[in-house]
Design an enzyme around this catalytic site. Sequence first.
Site, PDB file in Angstrom:
ATOM      1  CE1 TYR A   1      -1.126   9.323   4.350  1.00 58.29           C
ATOM      2  CE2 TYR A   1      -3.345   8.442   4.220  1.00 58.29           C
ATOM      3  CZ  TYR A   1      -2.171   8.828   3.605  1.00 58.29           C
ATOM      4  OH  TYR A   1      -2.070   8.733   2.243  1.00 58.29           O
TER       5      TYR A   1
ATOM      6  CG  HIS B   1       3.301   5.951   2.391  1.00 58.13           C
ATOM      7  ND1 HIS B   1       2.802   6.415   3.577  1.00 58.13           N
ATOM      8  CD2 HIS B   1       2.880   6.832   1.454  1.00 58.13           C
ATOM      9  CE1 HIS B   1       2.117   7.531   3.366  1.00 58.13           C
ATOM     10  NE2 HIS B   1       2.158   7.800   2.087  1.00 58.13           N
TER      11      HIS B   1
END
Length: 276
Positions: free
Chosen positions: A48, A106
């Site tokens: 991110y 992730h």
Amino acid sequence: METYTLNDGVTLPRIGFGTYPLRGEAGVTAMTSALEAGYRMLDSAVNYRNEYEVGEALRRSGLPREEVRIATKVPGRDHGRTKAVASIEASLEVMGLDRLDLVLIHWPNPSRGLYVETWQGLVDAREKGLVTSIGVSNFTEEHLREIIAATDVVPAVNQIELHPRFPQAEMRAVQVELGIRTSSWSPLGKRDAAYDEAPVADAAKAHEVTPAQVILRWQLQIGSLPLPKSANPERQRTNLDVFGFELTDAEVEAITALGRPDGRLFGGDPRTHEEM
């Protein structure tokens, strides 16, 4: 804030704040606003590119560290036992923290086939005191069972795409069986959110709330931990104000039935697998 108790005994708020793609000063402002509104969990990831902003928002909020759960995710490029630990250490340095509350893989990155070793790395990081709880994201039943069989360690959380268009009933059932808490990314839906669908719109009218509040309440009643994201302070507060009403069983079932037979509408995380 109501909480869930994970399989490791740790508690997480029943709603967290998603931070993708909040970055820079505007991102810090949005995250600080969310904490002021009452959110007590910030969900980030290496990819991110906003881990610094998460740490800065926590500092600016003035809240005691123990009151806020901070989560991040190990990206696909950092798979492997040693690399996963190094990734977590780097995240701590960027955030300016000495411990993370939750770290997830992730995604399984199956083409590399290192997700078992990566999971072992997260176990190592927990044993070193770098993180309190560990889990995964975007893992299938096969991936979950494989890492559990290899390590005897059950993930505390699996964060998956979950919304009325893609209610993930089978995956949720698997995770209940395994004792894994389901967390939802894109909890309101993406480009085709179900706000105008009759089950959502009718429930919003009946309970005098917004369609988004209905969907987030549905998330809670199916046992998920949603991660809504908004930079708008008023919407942040509204999204969190879902504990004062309860959907009927019929309303929950009708919203769940909006799921399309072919599964997800757009397919996967809006970020590419390479970015994960």
